[in-house]
Design a protein around this motif. Sequence first.
Motif, PDB file in Angstrom:
ATOM      1  N   PHE A 186       0.826  -1.213   0.000  1.00 16.70           N
ATOM      2  CA  PHE A 186       0.000   0.000   0.000  1.00 16.70           C
ATOM      3  C   PHE A 186       0.853   1.253   0.000  1.00 16.70           C
ATOM      4  N   TRP A 187       1.836   1.326   0.898  1.00 15.98           N
ATOM      5  CA  TRP A 187       2.619   2.554   1.046  1.00 15.98           C
ATOM      6  C   TRP A 187       3.573   2.794  -0.111  1.00 15.98           C
ATOM      7  N   LYS A 188       4.145   1.736  -0.665  1.00 16.72           N
ATOM      8  CA  LYS A 188       5.165   1.902  -1.693  1.00 16.72           C
ATOM      9  C   LYS A 188       4.610   1.888  -3.118  1.00 16.72           C
ATOM     10  N   ILE A 189       3.419   1.328  -3.308  1.00 17.49           N
ATOM     11  CA  ILE A 189       2.868   1.214  -4.664  1.00 17.49           C
ATOM     12  C   ILE A 189       1.534   1.938  -4.797  1.00 17.49           C
ATOM     13  N   ILE A 190       0.569   1.559  -3.967  1.00 18.72           N
ATOM     14  CA  ILE A 190      -0.794   2.080  -4.134  1.00 18.72           C
ATOM     15  C   ILE A 190      -0.894   3.540  -3.727  1.00 18.72           C
ATOM     16  N   PHE A 191      -0.379   3.887  -2.555  1.00 18.77           N
ATOM     17  CA  PHE A 191      -0.505   5.258  -2.052  1.00 18.77           C
ATOM     18  C   PHE A 191       0.093   6.286  -3.012  1.00 18.77           C
ATOM     19  N   PRO A 192       1.315   6.087  -3.542  1.00 20.88           N
ATOM     20  CA  PRO A 192       1.843   7.062  -4.510  1.00 20.88           C
ATOM     21  C   PRO A 192       1.031   7.133  -5.797  1.00 20.88           C
ATOM     22  N   MET A 193       0.479   6.019  -6.240  1.00 20.11           N
ATOM     23  CA  MET A 193      -0.285   6.007  -7.484  1.00 20.11           C
ATOM     24  C   MET A 193      -1.623   6.726  -7.342  1.00 20.11           C
ATOM     25  N   MET A 194      -2.086   6.908  -6.104  1.00 23.06           N
ATOM     26  CA  MET A 194      -3.350   7.599  -5.876  1.00 23.06           C
ATOM     27  C   MET A 194      -3.163   9.096  -5.649  1.00 23.06           C
ATOM     28  N   SER A 195      -1.991   9.639  -5.991  1.00 25.90           N
ATOM     29  CA  SER A 195      -1.722  11.059  -5.737  1.00 25.90           C
ATOM     30  C   SER A 195      -2.720  12.003  -6.403  1.00 25.90           C
ATOM     31  N   PRO A 196      -3.205  11.734  -7.638  1.00 21.57           N
ATOM     32  CA  PRO A 196      -4.249  12.624  -8.189  1.00 21.57           C
ATOM     33  C   PRO A 196      -5.508  12.652  -7.335  1.00 21.57           C
ATOM     34  N   MET A 197      -5.888  11.496  -6.777  1.00 20.06           N
ATOM     35  CA  MET A 197      -7.068  11.469  -5.923  1.00 20.06           C
ATOM     36  C   MET A 197      -6.779  12.096  -4.569  1.00 20.06           C
ATOM     37  N   HIS A 198      -5.546  11.998  -4.100  1.00 19.71           N
ATOM     38  CA  HIS A 198      -5.180  12.700  -2.866  1.00 19.71           C
ATOM     39  C   HIS A 198      -5.410  14.209  -3.030  1.00 19.71           C
ATOM     40  N   ALA A 199      -5.011  14.728  -4.188  1.00 18.05           N
ATOM     41  CA  ALA A 199      -5.185  16.167  -4.443  1.00 18.05           C
ATOM     42  C   ALA A 199      -6.661  16.528  -4.501  1.00 18.05           C
ATOM     43  N   THR A 200      -7.458  15.671  -5.135  1.00 15.04           N
ATOM     44  CA  THR A 200      -8.899  15.926  -5.222  1.00 15.04           C
ATOM     45  C   THR A 200      -9.541  15.908  -3.840  1.00 15.04           C
ATOM     46  N   VAL A 201      -9.203  14.909  -3.049  1.00 20.28           N
ATOM     47  CA  VAL A 201      -9.726  14.820  -1.687  1.00 20.28           C
ATOM     48  C   VAL A 201      -9.270  16.015  -0.863  1.00 20.28           C
ATOM     49  N   ALA A 202      -8.023  16.419  -1.052  1.00 19.20           N
ATOM     50  CA  ALA A 202      -7.479  17.544  -0.293  1.00 19.20           C
ATOM     51  C   ALA A 202      -8.246  18.826  -0.580  1.00 19.20           C
ATOM     52  N   PRO A 256      -5.888  32.369   0.684  1.00 22.66           N
ATOM     53  CA  PRO A 256      -5.188  31.112   1.010  1.00 22.66           C
ATOM     54  C   PRO A 256      -5.786  29.894   0.312  1.00 22.66           C
ATOM     55  N   ILE A 257      -7.116  29.791   0.280  1.00 19.66           N
ATOM     56  CA  ILE A 257      -7.730  28.615  -0.335  1.00 19.66           C
ATOM     57  C   ILE A 257      -7.574  28.646  -1.845  1.00 19.66           C
ATOM     58  N   LEU A 258      -7.501  29.842  -2.435  1.00 20.46           N
ATOM     59  CA  LEU A 258      -7.271  29.958  -3.875  1.00 20.46           C
ATOM     60  C   LEU A 258      -5.863  29.501  -4.233  1.00 20.46           C
ATOM     61  N   ILE A 259      -4.885  29.891  -3.418  1.00 19.79           N
ATOM     62  CA  ILE A 259      -3.510  29.445  -3.640  1.00 19.79           C
ATOM     63  C   ILE A 259      -3.419  27.927  -3.528  1.00 19.79           C
ATOM     64  N   PHE A 260      -4.087  27.358  -2.528  1.00 16.85           N
ATOM     65  CA  PHE A 260      -4.075  25.910  -2.328  1.00 16.85           C
ATOM     66  C   PHE A 260      -4.689  25.195  -3.533  1.00 16.85           C
ATOM     67  N   TYR A 261      -5.776  25.748  -4.062  1.00 17.28           N
ATOM     68  CA  TYR A 261      -6.421  25.134  -5.234  1.00 17.28           C
ATOM     69  C   TYR A 261      -5.495  25.176  -6.444  1.00 17.28           C
ATOM     70  N   LEU A 262      -4.831  26.295  -6.669  1.00 16.81           N
ATOM     71  CA  LEU A 262      -3.928  26.416  -7.814  1.00 16.81           C
ATOM     72  C   LEU A 262      -2.776  25.414  -7.724  1.00 16.81           C
ATOM     73  N   LEU A 263      -2.295  25.170  -6.516  1.00 20.62           N
ATOM     74  CA  LEU A 263      -1.216  24.207  -6.329  1.00 20.62           C
ATOM     75  C   LEU A 263      -1.670  22.784  -6.635  1.00 20.62           C
ATOM     76  N   CYS A 264      -2.929  22.482  -6.339  1.00 24.95           N
ATOM     77  CA  CYS A 264      -3.452  21.120  -6.524  1.00 24.95           C
ATOM     78  C   CYS A 264      -4.163  20.928  -7.861  1.00 24.95           C
TER      79      CYS A 264
END
Length: 279
Positions: A186-202, A256-264
Amino acid sequence: MKETGKVNRILTAILILGTVTVFFPLYMAVIIAFKKPSEMTNDVAGALAFPSSWSLDNFKEAMRVTDFWNSLGNSLLITLVTIGLAILVHSIAGYVIGRSMAHKKTFRFIYLYIVSGMFVPFAILMMPLVKQTAQMGLGNRLGVILLYLVFYMPMNILLYTGYLKNIPETLEEAASIDGATTWQTFWKIIFPMMSPMHATVAILTALGTWNDVMTPLVIMSGTGKNTLPLAQLNFQTQFGTNYNLAFASYILALIPILIFYLLCQKQILNGVANGAVKG
């Protein structure tokens, strides 16, 4: 060709209308934030007109009234901790449920039970939560963070389990053959591959947490700790609303939230695109 031109014109008109709909309130907020109270008029032309002089006085006064830096610190603390915990806890739960519910009916039931929480309105839970958090000593920022973690679980579990379908199980099988444990996989394969969804959830979690008024209002009442939305209630009284200071404060809170959105943004678009391709 003519038919294509008609379709393009219709779509263009819709896009222009949508753009105006989005940017008009923002234009009004900026114009009013820079105006003096004496320049506020009841007619439309006066409301849309530029201020006679551009000044930051409203922003300075809004920061003073809202105790801006303390309120900003509370909002940042609650939002960032909630985002971190949501990505950590909800991704693990989404992985376990997503990979297991296809083979075990119990996990399918758990998935449906958690997702059904999206349909429970906060008004029904408000009073029991206020009493329960007070009895547990959680009528503070920690209590608000834990509640957010529960409130956003249904949506985030739905997103993670859906995105997990983009990741082939053969990768996990190969890792298992190489001797990796489920935790390592999970940590070495799945978690990094889900980074686009991490950004969406964030960004979705951040937007809801950053702008929420009701939860901090009922949980943190009497603690002397204000988030930015709570502090902005100072502009609204029984006698009226100070729109100049209010809109200045809203713009400060938007940055602040606009900057965060632009980063993600890039990661969010990748997550949407991958989901569309899979669909």
